[in-house]
Design an enzyme around this catalytic site. Structure first.
Site, PDB file in Angstrom:
ATOM      1  N   ILE A  12       0.831  -1.204   0.000  1.00  0.00           N
ATOM      2  CA  ILE A  12       0.000   0.000   0.000  1.00  0.00           C
ATOM      3  C   ILE A  12       0.867   1.256   0.000  1.00  0.00           C
ATOM      4  O   ILE A  12       0.595   2.213  -0.725  1.00  0.00           O
ATOM      5  CB  ILE A  12      -0.948  -0.016   1.216  1.00  0.00           C
ATOM      6  CG1 ILE A  12      -2.015  -1.104   1.046  1.00  0.00           C
ATOM      7  CG2 ILE A  12      -1.615   1.350   1.394  1.00  0.00           C
ATOM      8  CD1 ILE A  12      -2.897  -1.297   2.273  1.00  0.00           C
TER       9      ILE A  12
ATOM     10  N   TYR B 136      -1.693  -6.380  17.047  1.00  0.00           N
ATOM     11  CA  TYR B 136      -1.914  -5.541  15.866  1.00  0.00           C
ATOM     12  C   TYR B 136      -3.171  -4.689  16.023  1.00  0.00           C
ATOM     13  O   TYR B 136      -3.164  -3.484  15.757  1.00  0.00           O
ATOM     14  CB  TYR B 136      -2.029  -6.451  14.646  1.00  0.00           C
ATOM     15  CG  TYR B 136      -2.150  -5.748  13.322  1.00  0.00           C
ATOM     16  CD1 TYR B 136      -1.031  -5.201  12.699  1.00  0.00           C
ATOM     17  CD2 TYR B 136      -3.375  -5.672  12.664  1.00  0.00           C
ATOM     18  CE1 TYR B 136      -1.132  -4.582  11.460  1.00  0.00           C
ATOM     19  CE2 TYR B 136      -3.484  -5.061  11.426  1.00  0.00           C
ATOM     20  CZ  TYR B 136      -2.361  -4.519  10.836  1.00  0.00           C
ATOM     21  OH  TYR B 136      -2.473  -3.905   9.609  1.00  0.00           O
TER      22      TYR B 136
END
Length: 239
Positions: free
Chosen positions: A18, A145
């Site tokens: 990304i 995360y």
């Protein structure tokens, strides 16, 4: 869409996935772009690639200093660098947890703090933090995360209250399942299960994310701050 095409953009972790596509999108729109990578290599053509590890404050300071000398003060920060160490919580070590938080949350704090002074002087800035649908929706095996990515929401909203009067916006982009190296490693069974949960019926593309980020950095989004923008095909439904 109106935009100013001579702004300096820094994308952390801009050598792949990304981050790389985001850097390419800003280059396409005429901005001057720098990216960080741990090796100092691998950024897209036309971008200044600098060596930086967001877990190392001295390394990060040197990298941003190089960007400032070569290009000028960073007007747009896209904090994208991140890692995963997925394990169920009973098997997750303390190091698994702290390593992910140090990169994905504390590393973002270090980067924001380093570029913020220049934005305050300029009385203009865009801070865009890459979170995840997982940070809002939760995910088994990703306590570390998800915790770090959720923390970015509080960071963006606190920054908005601190520096919003200086012409600086701070927003969060929360991608869902995006076609990257990560989704390429999924089994056919996993892909089918995840796709069934996404109302759009497809995984997202890196272009989907990059275009939203570029819009948030534009003049058109100047009155948006403290927002969480999902790019997830409806998976999170605003969670």
């Amino acid at each position: 869409m109106t935009d100013t095409t001579d702004r300096i953009v820094l994308v952390t972790g801009g050598n792949r996935g990304i981050g790389r596509r985001v850097a390419e999108e800003f280059l396409r729109r005429g901005h001057r772009v720098a990216v960080t990578s741990r090796s100092g290599q691998g950024g897209p053509d036309g971008a200044l690639t600098v060596r930086a590890d967001v877990t190392d404050a001295a390394s990060l300071d040197a990298a941003v200093g190089e960007v400032e000398r070569e290009l000028g003060d960073v007007g747009v920060l896209v904090a994208n660098a991140g890692i995963t160490r997925d394990r169920l919580v009973l098997r997750m070590t303390e190091d698994d947890f702290t390593a992910v938080v140090d990169t994905n949350l504390t590393g973002v704090f270090r980067t924001v703090k380093r570029v913020l002074k220049g934005q305050i002087r300029a009385r203009w800035g865009r801070i865009i933090l890459l979170s995840s649908v997982v940070g809002l929706y939760g995910s088994a095996g990703q306590v570390n995360y998800a915790s770090a990515k959720a923390g970015l929401v509080g960071m963006a909203r606190s920054l908005t209250r601190e520096v919003g009067s200086r012409g600086i916006t701070a927003n969060v982009v929360a991608p869902g399942f995006i076609e990257t190296d990560m989704t390429a490693e999924l089994t056919d069974e996993q892909r089918a299960r995840y796709l069934a949960a996404i109302p759009a019926g497809r995984f997202g593309s890196v272009e989907d994310v990059a275009r939203v980020i570029a819009w948030l950095a534009s003049d058109d989004a100047g009155y948006i701050s403290g927002a969480v923008i999902p790019v997830d095909g409806g998976l999170g439904m605003g969670h």
